[in-house]
Write an enzyme that holds these catalytic residues in place. Sequence first.
Site, PDB file in Angstrom:
ATOM      1  N   SER A 171       0.587   3.805  10.963  1.00 32.96           N
ATOM      2  CA  SER A 171       1.453   2.654  10.705  1.00 32.96           C
ATOM      3  C   SER A 171       1.149   1.557  11.734  1.00 32.96           C
ATOM      4  CB  SER A 171       2.919   3.077  10.735  1.00 32.96           C
ATOM      5  OG  SER A 171       3.740   2.060  10.238  1.00 32.96           O
TER       6      SER A 171
ATOM      7  N   ASP B 131       2.229   4.165  -1.038  1.00 32.29           N
ATOM      8  CA  ASP B 131       2.871   3.589   0.143  1.00 32.29           C
ATOM      9  C   ASP B 131       3.593   2.285  -0.205  1.00 32.29           C
ATOM     10  OD1 ASP B 131       3.578   2.623   2.644  1.00 32.29           O
ATOM     11  OD2 ASP B 131       1.709   3.240   3.592  1.00 32.29           O
TER      12      ASP B 131
ATOM     13  N   HIS C 291       4.354   6.377   2.669  1.00 31.85           N
ATOM     14  CA  HIS C 291       3.869   5.885   3.964  1.00 31.85           C
ATOM     15  C   HIS C 291       3.483   7.019   4.912  1.00 31.85           C
ATOM     16  CE1 HIS C 291       3.075   3.001   7.020  1.00 31.85           C
ATOM     17  NE2 HIS C 291       4.074   3.360   7.801  1.00 31.85           N
TER      18      HIS C 291
END
Length: 722
Positions: free
Chosen positions: A592, A667, A699
Site C-alpha cells: 500500500s 482492489d 487491497h
Amino acid sequence: MKKITLFAFIIASQFTFAQRNLTIEEATSGSYTTFAPENMVAPQWKDAKNLTYLDKTYQNLMSRNASNNWSESILISKSDLIDALNGSIKDEQFKLRIFPYDYQWKDSNTLVFNASGAESNYVITYDIPSKKVVSYFKMDGSGLNQVVSEKGDVMAWLKDNNIYITDVTGKVTQITNDAAGFLNGSDYTHRQEFGIDRGMWWNPTANQLAFYKKNETMVTDYPLVQFDTRIAEVKNTKYPMAGMKSEEVTLNVYDVNTGKTITIQTGEPKEQYLTQITWDPSGKYIYIGVLNRDQNHLKLNKYDASNGKFVSTLFEEKSTKWVEPQNPLTFLPNGKQFLYQSQKDGYNQLYLYDTNGKLIKKLGYNNVVVKDLLDFDTKGNSVSYIGVTNNGLDRQLFTVDLKSGKTTQVTTGSGFHNAKFNDDKTFFYDQFSNIETPNKIAIVDSKSKKETTLVDSKNPYQGVAELPTMEMVKIKAADGKTDLNGRIIYPANFDPNKKYPVMVYVYGGPHAQLVQNKWLGGASLFDYYMAQQGFVVFTLDNRGSDARDRDFVQVIHRNLGQNEMADQMKGVEFLKSKSFVDADKIGVYGWSYGGFMTTSLMLNYPETFKVGVAGGPVIDWKWYEIMYGERYMDTPQDNPEGYALTNTLNKVNNLEGRLLMIHGAQDPVVVQQHSMEFIEACIKAGKQVDYFLYPTHEHNVSGKDRIHLNAKIADYFKLHLQ
C-alpha cells in the site's frame, strides 16, 4: 523392552521439542494461533467488582470477583445461551460456534449480544440470573450495521442501502427508499476517513435517528473485472479520484413519532465533509464538524434537530496544512460540557468546552498523545485515557481531574498497557506487553497498587521455534534533530564476522506505526522468518508515520514520499555502518503506502536497492481517492509540482534492480490501474519488471492465500538477493 521404549521416548521428545525455524505457514498466522501468548479474550468490567472474559475454548463467559480474591468461575456458558435462544425464539434454530465475543453489559445482570439464526440476524438481551432472553430485535439475514438506542427499545439497521427500524414489539418500518447511487446510514461515507465508524446515531431519548445520506450518482464509476464467470463481468464501484467530482453528503434526522425526515442545513458547498456527529444530551441539538474539501478549515456547528436549522458555530480550527477530526465530542455526565480532541497545539490532546463553545480548560499533559479516550468516574469528576509516551514507543494509562486539570500517569512500566478502570475506579485491568514480556494481565488496586496477576504468559516459542535476536535502535532523521524509532532483526545463528543481505520492511505513511515497545517489537512473524532465512531485517518509522506529534506527521504535506525517503536513507546509512551488512545486497518490501515507498526507493536510489517487492502500490497520486489523497497532496490542479515529483512513472528509466509488483485484481482502495500503468511504462522504457496478480483479492491478500503471498515474497528475495 522397557529400556528400548524409554530410549525411543527420549529421542522422540528431543526431536519434538528441538528448536527449529518457523514454517511459512507459521510465519503467516502463527502469532494468532500456535505462538499466540496466553491471553484473556474480550475482557470487560461487569460492575465495580466483577471482570468478565471468554475462556480459552471460547465456550464460556468467565468471571473474576473482588470478593473472593479474583478467583475464576463460569458465569454463563454458550450452551446456556443456545438453550435460552431456542426456547424463546420460535421457528428458529441457533448454532453458536463460540460464545459471542462482541457481548456488552447493559447493566450488572443484563447481557446484550448479536446472534444469527438460519434465516435472520438478532440483537439479544439476556438476563443472567434467570438465564432467559428478556427481549430481542430481529432483522433480515442480509441486514447490516445495526444500531440499538441507548435505552435498548429500538434498533436501526440497513438493507440494500436503505434504513429500517425495528421496535420492541417487532414492528419494522422502512424509513428510506432510495434507488442505487444513494446510500443511507452507511459507515462507508467519506470512505471511512475522519474516524467514521458508523452512519446512524440515535438521540438519547430514542425518538430521533440521525443518519448520513450519500449521493454518489455524480461520482465516476470505476470498473472492477470479475473473473469467476464464463464471460468475465464488470462490477462498478464509485471511486472519486483526487481533483475530480466528489460525493455529496447530508445529515438527515428521522422523527419516530411523526414519521417525517428533515435535512440538517449544513449549507454550501455540497462537497464538504460532515464529521464528529454528536447528539446533545438533551436530544434537542446535534453537533457537526463541518470540514471544507481542502481539509484545512473546520467549523464545529450546532443545529436544531427539530427543524435542521443552523444555531451557531461554537469554534473553528484552521491549518496551513490540514485539520483531521478523528473523534466525536464526548459529553460529561453533567450534560453541560464536552471533551474535544485536537492536535492544534502540537499533540492530539483533550480540551474542555461548554455548549456555547467557550474553552474552559486545556487538559493536555506534557507531550503525551491521547490515543484512546476511556471512561469518566461515577461522579464525572475525572476521565481516563490511554496515552502515547516514550517518543511513540509506549502506551500508558492516565487520568485527568476535570476541575483542576491535574493529570496522573497510572501505569508506569515501559511498554504497551491496555488498561481500563472499573466503574468507581477502585481497580483497573491492565494488559501489559513489551519486547521482553509476551503478555501479562493483572487487576490492580488503584489505592494500594496491589496487583493480582491473572495471566503471566511464558515465551510461546521457547523449546519449539528459535526466534532470531531483535534490537530496538534510535536514528536521527534527515533533519538532523528528530529521533526515529527503528528495529533490526539479526539473522539466525548470527556471526558478526559474516556479511548478510538486508530486507528493509517499510510502510512510512500516516496512521501506521511499525516499531513499538511490545512483544516482538511490533514485527510480524514473517520478519522473523526472513531473518531465519539469512537476512538482516530492518524497519524504521520515518517522519510522517503515526503516534507522534503533529509536525512529525505533517512534514509530508504536498510532497508524499520525499522526506520519508530521506529518513529511510538515514536508516540505510546506519545499516551500511555495520560490518556485517552487505551493502551490495539491500532490498526493500512494503504494501500500500509501503508499496509506493518501495517503488519510490527503487527508482530514486537504484544504486542502493537491488531488489524490491511492492504490493498494492500507489504509482501516481492523481489516481488515488479524494478524501485521503487531497488531505496530504491537495488537488492535482493546485499542486502540479508535488504530483509530478511524487509520480513514480516519471522515474521508470532509473529502474536497475529486480522489482516484483503484486496487486489484488479487485482492489477498491489502490485500483489496479496504478500497477498496470507502471508495467506499461516499464515496457515502453525497455525495463524488465516482474508482476503477479491475485484475481479474487482486494487491497490485502488474506486467508490461506496469504501463505502463498509470503512464500512468493520470500522466494523472490532468496532468488535475487542472497
